[in-house]
Design a protein around this motif. Structure first.
Motif, short mmCIF file in Angstrom:
data_model
loop_
_atom_site.label_atom_id
_atom_site.label_comp_id
_atom_site.label_asym_id
_atom_site.label_seq_id
_atom_site.Cartn_x
_atom_site.Cartn_y
_atom_site.Cartn_z
N THR A 10 0.85 -1.20 0.00
CA THR A 10 0.00 0.00 0.00
C THR A 10 0.88 1.25 0.00
N PRO A 11 0.89 2.03 -1.07
CA PRO A 11 1.80 3.20 -1.16
C PRO A 11 1.65 4.19 -0.02
N SER A 12 0.43 4.33 0.51
CA SER A 12 0.22 5.31 1.58
C SER A 12 0.67 4.82 2.94
N ASN A 13 1.18 3.58 3.01
CA ASN A 13 1.52 2.97 4.30
C ASN A 13 2.84 3.45 4.87
N GLY A 14 3.72 3.99 4.05
CA GLY A 14 5.01 4.42 4.56
C GLY A 14 6.07 4.35 3.49
N ARG A 15 7.32 4.26 3.90
CA ARG A 15 8.42 4.22 2.94
C ARG A 15 8.59 2.79 2.42
N ASN A 16 7.67 2.36 1.60
CA ASN A 16 7.78 1.03 1.02
C ASN A 16 7.40 0.99 -0.46
N SER A 17 7.35 2.17 -1.10
CA SER A 17 7.18 2.17 -2.55
C SER A 17 8.55 2.04 -3.22
N HIS A 18 8.54 1.54 -4.45
CA HIS A 18 9.78 1.32 -5.19
C HIS A 18 10.58 2.63 -5.28
N PRO A 19 11.93 2.56 -5.24
CA PRO A 19 12.73 3.79 -5.27
C PRO A 19 12.45 4.69 -6.47
N ILE A 20 12.13 4.10 -7.63
CA ILE A 20 11.93 4.93 -8.83
C ILE A 20 10.66 4.60 -9.59
N LEU A 21 10.09 3.40 -9.43
CA LEU A 21 8.90 3.02 -10.18
C LEU A 21 7.64 3.44 -9.44
N ASN A 22 6.58 3.70 -10.19
CA ASN A 22 5.33 4.15 -9.58
C ASN A 22 4.48 2.96 -9.12
N ARG A 23 4.93 2.34 -8.08
CA ARG A 23 4.21 1.20 -7.49
C ARG A 23 4.80 0.86 -6.13
N ALA A 24 4.04 0.11 -5.35
CA ALA A 24 4.58 -0.47 -4.11
C ALA A 24 5.51 -1.62 -4.49
N ILE A 25 6.34 -2.02 -3.56
CA ILE A 25 7.22 -3.16 -3.84
C ILE A 25 6.39 -4.44 -3.96
N THR A 26 6.91 -5.38 -4.71
CA THR A 26 6.25 -6.68 -4.90
C THR A 26 6.54 -7.57 -3.70
N PRO A 27 5.77 -8.64 -3.52
CA PRO A 27 6.08 -9.60 -2.46
C PRO A 27 7.50 -10.16 -2.55
N ARG A 28 7.97 -10.41 -3.78
CA ARG A 28 9.34 -10.93 -3.88
C ARG A 28 10.36 -9.89 -3.46
N GLU A 29 10.15 -8.65 -3.81
CA GLU A 29 11.07 -7.61 -3.37
C GLU A 29 11.04 -7.46 -1.85
N ALA A 30 9.85 -7.51 -1.28
CA ALA A 30 9.74 -7.45 0.19
C ALA A 30 10.42 -8.66 0.83
N ALA A 31 10.26 -9.82 0.22
CA ALA A 31 10.89 -11.04 0.75
C ALA A 31 12.41 -10.92 0.73
N ARG A 32 12.94 -10.34 -0.35
CA ARG A 32 14.39 -10.14 -0.40
C ARG A 32 14.85 -9.16 0.67
N LEU A 33 14.07 -8.12 0.91
CA LEU A 33 14.43 -7.16 1.96
C LEU A 33 14.35 -7.80 3.34
N GLN A 34 13.60 -8.90 3.44
CA GLN A 34 13.57 -9.68 4.68
C GLN A 34 14.67 -10.74 4.70
N SER A 35 15.41 -10.87 3.59
CA SER A 35 16.53 -11.81 3.39
C SER A 35 16.09 -13.22 3.05
N PHE A 36 14.86 -13.41 2.57
CA PHE A 36 14.44 -14.71 2.03
C PHE A 36 15.08 -14.93 0.67
N PRO A 37 15.46 -16.17 0.35
CA PRO A 37 15.97 -16.46 -0.98
C PRO A 37 14.81 -16.57 -1.97
#
Length: 593
Positions: A289-316
């Protein structure tokens, strides 16, 4: 091998990270959520996973029975924490979800694993003025556990995300330390996700997946090149959301917008982008959810995907999340970062793998004296004497900066830097025999402080012993006195009948002993080694044959060598493995027991 019961297992981040250390294996897991259970089951093929309510007596009985049959000796889990969090208004006592700790506790009480670990939000420690953390510690101590706890920031343990969590570790045999920070450069968002395909809103080539539910038509997987990259699926945002996102500059937030665009009618809540070259802020369950905080993509107009979030959590990428979008976001946002869990596992194994040698008269341990004291207390060890030479905290990079050509200062090692000089004294005084004595070698700088701590902890200081060196290390003789003396504070328990063996042929004894600086065959690689001659003389005067001497900071083992030679029992503790091995070789060199 540690066999694990994972309570409140969720997607399995805790188990996955711990299993990255080959000494751990999850065998039983429980969660109430079916989608989380599906994710766990499909990523852990050989684990018995229960999807049910932990408050049910039938379910608890099943978990306990299964855990015992599987040989569980470790329990991990993060009981629901909303009541401690900021979003839960730190409800504390008013939030019934916080009392799921009692369910966790009751299962641990029945199974009695060697180790348990609780993971929770940082606010747990201060919630209700410390009520909860105090109750947790009290209850687990009552059933025989040593407890340690603290806050870990995942970004300091290889995770590309700042996530502060309370970690509580209990053990039946020792007080375990939390892992030390890795000390490496923090992993950034760029390093974590920049290689993933740059999807725009609602993009992705999807294929249907029927592995979980053959009747489901929404379980989707994205195909990237010739590989299936699961969960890299971009949220379909509304036209209004896309327009708002287009106003946010790269790596920026709404505060960087003109004032006429910042109002609540335009941007309610935060609307911020991730920053490429920093770790991500905490990933929560609403990262899509873009309005939730600093979790939108650095340059693309969208929130991060589940896979991107999973990588930020260090999941393979091989770890696949199942369920609808909302459920997958919950699983990722609630997970323990696997790499942080791995650091916990590595730390535990290193602490359980400390070496030891035990015989009837000599016992030495490659342990941390600050931690091992709990084991000594539990085993009711009552030494007659403590004779030790702890670090002095005198290492410096340059002791001679006033000279025209400065010389390198004294640098003994990390163990002589930021050492807690006095914190060990009260607990060791506590286990000392009622007629016991303690002798602490120290720098002249700290004599008064050590005396103060001793006298506040049921000890009476009798004298300051001096070791005069007949061949001291030369210094700048035109600027300072030669440093030819080291000191030791001698104290005894209050109202004790302490040992003092005056030699018959001596009218009286001076608190002064003389010898040369350690050299020749006696010299070892330890930079602050004490003279064997001095230790033998002190032990003969202050102890009797058969007495037990403890040295919490054994170093090169000189006290142990002297104790063995004079037929005293000895228990030595040394945290540095290199010096432990040195002490072991010296003490057991002759007449091995």
């Amino acid at each position: 091998m540690f066999k694990i019961l994972d309570l409140f297992c969720g997607a399995g981040g805790f188990s996955y990270g711990i299993e990255l250390n080959k000494n751990f294996k999850t065998v039983v897991a429980l969660d109430f959520n079916k989608s989380a259970k599906d994710t766990f089951t499909n990523n852990f093929k050989n684990v018995k996973v229960i999807c049910d309510d932990i408050t049910s007596e039938h379910v608890k009985s099943k978990i306990i029975s299964l855990s015992k049959s599987e040989g569980v000796n470790m329990v991990i889990g993060g009981p629901p924490c909303q009541g401690f969090s900021l979003k839960g208004k730190k409800a504390g006592l008013e939030d019934s979800r916080n009392f799921l700790f009692l369910e966790y506790f009751n299962i641990v009480k029945e199974i009695k694993p060697e180790v348990f670990i609780i993971e929770n939000v940082k606010a747990l420690i201060n919630s209700c003025n410390g009520y909860f953390i105090d109750q947790i510690i009290k209850k687990f101590k009552e059933i025989g556990y040593f407890i340690n706890y603290g806050v870990m920031d995942s970004s300091k343990f290889g995770v590309p995300q700042i996530r502060e969590r309370t970690i509580i570790i209990g053990s039946l045999s020792k007080k375990l330390s939390l892992p030390k920070e890795l000390g490496k450069k923090k992993i950034t968002v760029r390093e974590a996700i920049s290689d993933l395909e740059f999807l725009n809103s609602a993009e992705g080539n999807f294929i249907l997946d029927y592995k979980i539910n053959p009747k489901s038509s929404y379980q989707k997987i994205m195909r990237k090149n010739s590989l299936n990259l699961y969960n890299h699926i971009s949220t379909k945002h509304s036209e209004l959301a896309l327009k708002k996102l287009s106003f946010i500059p790269a790596e920026g937030d709404k505060s960087s917008l003109p004032m006429n665009l910042r109002g609540k009618q335009k941007f309610h809540t935060t609307w911020s982008r991730l920053i490429w070259d920093k770790p991500s802020p905490t990933i929560d369950t609403r990262f899509d959810t873009p309005s939730n905080g600093r979790n939108s993509h650095p340059i693309l107009n969208r929130a991060i995907t589940p896979r991107e979030a999973a990588r930020l959590q260090s999941f393979p990428d091989t770890f696949i999340f199942y369920g609808n979008k909302t459920e997958i976001c919950k699983q990722i946002g609630n997970a323990v970062p696997p790499l942080m869990a791995k650091c916990i596992a590595d730390s535990l194994i290193s602490q359980y793998n400390f070496e030891k040698v035990e015989s009837d008269f000599i016992k030495i341990y490659n342990e941390d004296a600050y931690v091992y004291i709990e084991k000594l207390k539990k085993d009711n060890i009552r030494p007659n004497h403590i004779i030790t030479d702890p670090p002095y905290n005198i290492s410096t990079d340059n002791n001679f900066d006033t000279l025209r050509k400065p010389r390198v200062g004294l640098k003994f090692g990390d163990w002589d830097t930021n050492f807690n000089l006095y914190g060990w004294i009260p607990k060791y005084i506590e286990i000392l025999d009622k007629n016991g004595s303690i002798i602490i070698f120290c720098s002249y700088r700290f004599i008064s402080y050590i005396i103060e701590v001793l006298e506040k902890n049921n000890a009476v200081v009798k004298d300051v012993i001096k070791w005069k060196k007949t061949n001291p290390m030369p210094r700048n003789i035109d600027r300072r006195y030669v440093q030819d003396t080291e000191f030791a504070v001698w104290a005894v328990k209050k109202s004790s009948k302490w040992v003092f063996n005056r030699k018959i042929d001596s009218k009286y004894l001076r608190a002064e002993f003389q010898s040369s600086v350690v050299s020749g065959k006696e010299k070892t690689l330890h930079p602050t080694q004490k003279s064997l001659k001095i230790l033998e003389e002190i032990i003969e005067i202050h102890t009797n044959e058969g007495d037990l001497i403890i040295d919490p900071f054994m170093g090169s083992g000189t006290t142990g060598v002297a104790a063995k030679k004079l037929k005293r029992k000895f228990l030595g503790i040394e945290i540095e493995n290199e010096y432990y091995k040195l002490a072991k070789d010296r003490i057991f060199k002759e007449n091995k027991e």
